[in-house]
Scaffold this active site. Structure first.
Site, mmCIF file in Angstrom:
data_model
loop_
_atom_site.group_PDB
_atom_site.id
_atom_site.type_symbol
_atom_site.label_atom_id
_atom_site.label_comp_id
_atom_site.label_asym_id
_atom_site.label_seq_id
_atom_site.Cartn_x
_atom_site.Cartn_y
_atom_site.Cartn_z
ATOM 1 N N SER A 206 -60.256 91.952 -1.437
ATOM 2 C CA SER A 206 -59.263 91.137 -0.746
ATOM 3 C C SER A 206 -59.441 89.640 -0.921
ATOM 4 O O SER A 206 -58.600 88.871 -0.446
ATOM 5 C CB SER A 206 -59.284 91.468 0.755
ATOM 6 O OG SER A 206 -60.545 91.148 1.323
ATOM 7 N N HIS A 234 -57.796 97.845 1.889
ATOM 8 C CA HIS A 234 -56.589 97.147 1.465
ATOM 9 C C HIS A 234 -55.728 97.976 0.517
ATOM 10 O O HIS A 234 -54.612 97.556 0.182
ATOM 11 C CB HIS A 234 -56.954 95.817 0.803
ATOM 12 C CG HIS A 234 -57.420 94.777 1.766
ATOM 13 N ND1 HIS A 234 -56.585 93.851 2.345
ATOM 14 C CD2 HIS A 234 -58.652 94.534 2.280
ATOM 15 C CE1 HIS A 234 -57.276 93.071 3.160
ATOM 16 N NE2 HIS A 234 -58.533 93.464 3.133
ATOM 17 N N LYS A 265 -54.586 97.007 8.402
ATOM 18 C CA LYS A 265 -53.786 96.429 7.319
ATOM 19 C C LYS A 265 -52.417 97.131 7.295
ATOM 20 O O LYS A 265 -51.577 96.868 8.132
ATOM 21 C CB LYS A 265 -54.500 96.565 5.979
ATOM 22 C CG LYS A 265 -55.529 95.478 5.677
ATOM 23 C CD LYS A 265 -56.687 95.439 6.603
ATOM 24 C CE LYS A 265 -57.731 94.426 6.221
ATOM 25 N NZ LYS A 265 -58.801 94.317 7.223
#
Length: 417
Positions: A206, A234, A265
């Protein structure tokens, strides 16, 4: 854009107080003073306060209507009416919190149903839900590895993985980022049996926004007989035909022993999970202290997370919309002459030439109604200063056009030597 030094701390009394401290307090106080001197007293990331949300990517910050390009709501599900309705129903039926850990009175029907939903989504026999993604990494790694074991982890891994390695009691060493050759070298040099080695990596990193070489690294690990752990925090909902992450997209699921992810997320709430392929790993429920000794997730969060995962599994068009917008934005930024750290994707970073430029650029964007993340050392590889952005399916084309127009205006000052 000014190249003048960042505004200095105007609180001399704070610095004077720090000099009178000793030991732990002095060290901590000096770090705080250093941060104040670096960022000054104007707007900076440590002081940002969102006053109101008007949707998954729209908010009011300091009275300004702001479009959020620094949110991890990749699919906009934190404001999906179905997720909100599920949370409201659970809130009325089950109350505000569990008040206990899963092994006490905190194991409710919703937690078990959520674990079954996750296991079905991954086509794995079992799933364990944790109260945060950080705790999912901490609990799983510490439950798997201990004194006498060896953990080999990608050098760009998240802080939660590094902390878990430290807490496990195992020996741990990094291998070069996304480098199967370096991993192979460390596996050959290992002085413990391969069955006592855990290889840890991520699906999507990320900070740079680059994709992990899950298949290449996992293949090397399995050739030696090591266990493989992948963090898909992610990647969940964004990669693979079913949205299971980079591991699925690269056809590497059969090589991975444990997959960890987070709900904070794409799922839009808080929490984490681990899915496994080995029946022996069901013992993690008794070995993971982050599972045993933490209050379980509130019922409303559990209900919303379950609904969101069902949406991810059944609505691939949402994922396709995110990718259309992410590629459009990233290619637009590169066309303006900015340097991105990775290929177009849902999250990425723009390289800055130092802290002063990065801070000025971040503040200028905020003043114009665009919020991104400012990343500075030591949280970045190679001491880089980065502006990290994320793109959501909830962004409109107008949102992207506005950001690109501002980037175009700022390009002469930002890119020139």
């Amino acid at each position: 854009m000014s190249d003048s030094p960042v505004q200095q701390n105007t609180r001399p009394e704070a610095a004077a107080a720090t000099t009178q401290l000793s030991g732990i307090l002095r060290r901590v106080g000096m770090i705080g003073d250093m941060i104040d001197r670096s960022v000054g007293n104007a707007d900076h990331p440590l002081r940002i306060q969102i006053e109101r949300f008007d949707g998954p990517v729209q908010a009011v910050i300091d009275g300004r209507q702001t479009t959020l390009f620094g949110t991890n709501s990749y699919l906009g599900l934190n404001f999906d009416p179905r997720c909100i309705a599920a949370a409201e129903q659970a809130l009325r039926q089950w109350g505000t919190g569990s008040t206990a850990s899963r092994v006490a009175s905190g194991n409710q029907d919703g937690h078990v149903a959520l674990e079954r939903t996750i296991a079905k989504f991954y086509d794995r026999p079992d799933a364990i839900v944790f109260s945060t993604g950080f705790m999912a990494n901490m609990g799983t790694i510490c439950g798997l590895a201990s004194d006498g074991d060896l953990i080999l982890y990608d050098s760009h891994c998240h802080a939660s993985i590094i902390d878990a390695c430290r807490a496990s009691g195992a020996t741990f060493k990094p291998f070069k980022h996304n480098d199967p050759v370096d991993l192979d070298r460390l596996l050959k040099e290992a002085t413990v049996p391969a069955s006592r080695i855990l290889v840890v990596l991520e699906g999507l990193y990320s900070v740079w926004g680059d994709v992990g070489d899950v298949k290449g690294l996992a293949t090397v690990a399995k050739d030696h007989g090591a266990l493989v752990f992948v963090d898909e925090a992610h990647g969940l909902g964004l990669y693979g035909d079913n949205g299971r992450g980079v591991t699925e997209a690269q056809g590497a699921e059969h090589l991975v022993d444990a997959i960890v992810g987070t709900f904070s997320k794409s799922v839009g709430v808080i929490g984490g999970y681990c899915v496994t392929m080995h029946p022996a790993l069901k013992s993690l429920r008794f070995l993971a202290r982050a599972y045993l000794y933490t209050a379980s997730l509130p019922p409303a969060v559990v209900a919303s997370a379950r609904t969101a995962i069902e949406i991810i599994a059944s609505e691939p068009g949402l994922r396709a919309e995110m990718w259309r917008k992410a590629e459009r934005f990233c290619l637009g930024v590169e066309a303006l002459g900015y340097s991105l750290c990775a290929a177009p994707g849902p999250v990425g970073s723009i390289r800055m030439r130092g802290l002063v430029q990065g801070m000025d650029f971040w503040r200028d964007l905020l003043a114009r109604g665009i919020y991104v993340n400012l990343l500075i050392p030591p949280a970045t590889p190679a001491g880089e200063v980065l502006l990290r952005f994320s793109v959501s399916a909830a962004h409109t084309d107008a949102d992207i056009d506005k950001f690109l127009d501002i980037m175009r205006e700022m390009a002469p000052r930002a890119i020139s030597a």
